[in-house]
Scaffold this active site. Structure first.
Site, short mmCIF file in Angstrom:
data_model
loop_
_atom_site.label_atom_id
_atom_site.label_comp_id
_atom_site.label_asym_id
_atom_site.label_seq_id
_atom_site.Cartn_x
_atom_site.Cartn_y
_atom_site.Cartn_z
N ASN A 12 -74.90 -15.33 15.93
CA ASN A 12 -74.12 -15.74 17.11
C ASN A 12 -74.94 -15.34 18.35
OD1 ASN A 12 -72.28 -16.07 19.18
ND2 ASN A 12 -70.91 -14.42 18.50
N TRP A 13 -75.53 -16.34 18.97
CA TRP A 13 -76.41 -16.03 20.10
C TRP A 13 -75.62 -15.74 21.38
CZ3 TRP A 13 -81.25 -19.81 19.93
CH2 TRP A 13 -82.05 -19.44 18.85
N LYS A 14 -74.33 -15.99 21.38
CA LYS A 14 -73.49 -15.76 22.57
C LYS A 14 -74.10 -16.48 23.78
CE LYS A 14 -71.99 -11.53 20.40
NZ LYS A 14 -71.38 -10.24 20.53
N HIS A 99 -63.50 -15.58 18.42
CA HIS A 99 -64.33 -14.39 18.62
C HIS A 99 -63.64 -13.45 19.60
CE1 HIS A 99 -67.61 -11.77 19.81
NE2 HIS A 99 -68.19 -12.11 18.67
N GLU A 101 -64.65 -11.83 22.00
CA GLU A 101 -65.01 -12.04 23.42
C GLU A 101 -64.24 -13.22 24.01
OE1 GLU A 101 -69.22 -12.03 22.70
OE2 GLU A 101 -69.09 -9.88 22.24
N GLU A 169 -64.61 -8.57 12.31
CA GLU A 169 -65.43 -7.90 13.30
C GLU A 169 -64.59 -6.88 14.06
OE1 GLU A 169 -69.05 -10.41 14.48
OE2 GLU A 169 -67.41 -11.08 15.72
N GLY A 175 -71.66 -4.95 19.44
CA GLY A 175 -72.62 -4.64 20.50
C GLY A 175 -72.68 -3.17 20.88
N SER A 214 -72.57 -5.02 15.10
CA SER A 214 -73.77 -4.16 15.04
C SER A 214 -74.50 -4.23 13.71
CB SER A 214 -73.40 -2.71 15.38
OG SER A 214 -72.94 -2.62 16.73
N GLY A 235 -74.79 -10.65 15.95
CA GLY A 235 -74.97 -10.98 17.36
C GLY A 235 -76.38 -10.67 17.81
N GLY A 236 -76.55 -9.52 18.46
CA GLY A 236 -77.83 -9.16 19.08
C GLY A 236 -79.04 -9.32 18.17
P1 PGA Z 1 -73.39 -7.66 17.52
O1 PGA Z 1 -72.33 -8.84 17.74
O2 PGA Z 1 -74.10 -7.92 16.21
O3 PGA Z 1 -74.30 -7.73 18.69
O4 PGA Z 1 -72.60 -6.39 17.46
C1 PGA Z 1 -71.63 -9.37 16.64
C2 PGA Z 1 -70.70 -10.47 17.10
O5 PGA Z 1 -70.09 -10.33 18.18
O6 PGA Z 1 -70.55 -11.49 16.42
#
Ligand code: PGA
Length: 254
Positions: A12-14, A99, A101, A169, A175, A214, A235-236
């Protein structure tokens, strides 16, 4: 992992990545090619601006492509939104919905997520439905109650292993570099498995339940060994091809 379920790792590149990030996508597409793709399905969800070009990059490779959100309607006066049909028209196969966010930044409720999931199915996309408790809920011992509610109200009847992937999640792990212990993840994933089997029977047994929050190359192996963890939402660490492919390699068992 769950016997007989092919794991899936989704990046997930956000809101990250401009055109130069396509170099990483090309590396991921190349790295996702056989033989790893026989053991693990690999998906990247870039920002919408890169979605169509991402699918052209991944054409003729096993790499799947997904969007990060969709509107519930197929079209109309909804400035700035995109529909599941538009995502499908970009030749993507997946769409993340719910998600945390989106739930936090845009106030999306379980019933919004439910409608968006129906939109994904209508367009022929596989929905990656995110659920997860906040830190306060976790500390108060309410994680299972929160997850049961989100599962019940975010996922429509008719979910199966082809149209739906669940991503657990914990909000406090996204993050932050913090992760629940493998034991905690195992307990939650067993709880989720029991809930989807009770509701969807056979399809619930075959539905993939990803862990997200994470996930890094350094902790992927311990999560991968946990039963009912059928892949990862990353994510990251999905922004760098090397890191992302290292996580995919762990899930491939190669
Ligand atoms: P993260 O994000 O791996 O940077 O913690 C995961 C996500 O929000 O899907």
């Amino acid at each position: 992992m769950t016997p007989d379920i092919k794991p899936l790792v989704a990046g997930n590149w956000k809101m990250n990545g401009q055109r130069e990030q396509l170099d990483q996508l090309a590396l991921i597409a190349r790295g996702a090619s056989n033989p790893i793709s026989e053991k693990v399905d690999i998906v990247v969800c870039p920002p919408t601006t890169l979605l169509y070009v991402a699918t052209t990059f991944s054409e003729d490779t096993p790499l799947g492509v997904g969007a990060q959100d969709c509107h519930a309607q197929a079209g109309g006066a909804h400035t700035g939104d995109i529909s599941a049909e538009m995502i499908k028209d970009c030749m993507a196969q997946y769409c993340i919905v719910g998600h945390s966010e989106r739930r936090t930044d845009h106030g999306e409720s379980d019933s919004d997520v439910y409608q968006k999931t129906l939109a994904c199915w209508r367009a022929g996309l596989t929905a990656i439905i995110c659920i997860g408790e906040t830190e306060a809920e976790y500390d108060a011992g309410q994680a299972e109650a929160v997850l049961a509610r989100q599962l019940q109200h975010s996922i429509p009847d008719g979910a199966n292993e082809r149209n739906t992937i669940i991503a657990y999640e914990p909000v406090w792990a996204i993050g932050t570099g913090k992760t629940p212990s493998p034991e905690d993840v195992g307990n939650i994933h067993q709880f989720l498995r029991d809930a989807v089997v009770e509701r969807f029977q056979g399809p619930g047994e075959r539905m993939r339940i990803l862990y997200g929050g994470s996930v890094k190359p350094a902790n992927a192996a311990e999560m991968m060994k946990v039963s009912n963890v059928d892949g990862a939402l990353v994510g990251g660490a999905s922004l760098k091809a090397d890191d992302f492919l290292a996580i995919c390699a762990v899930y491939s068992g190669m």
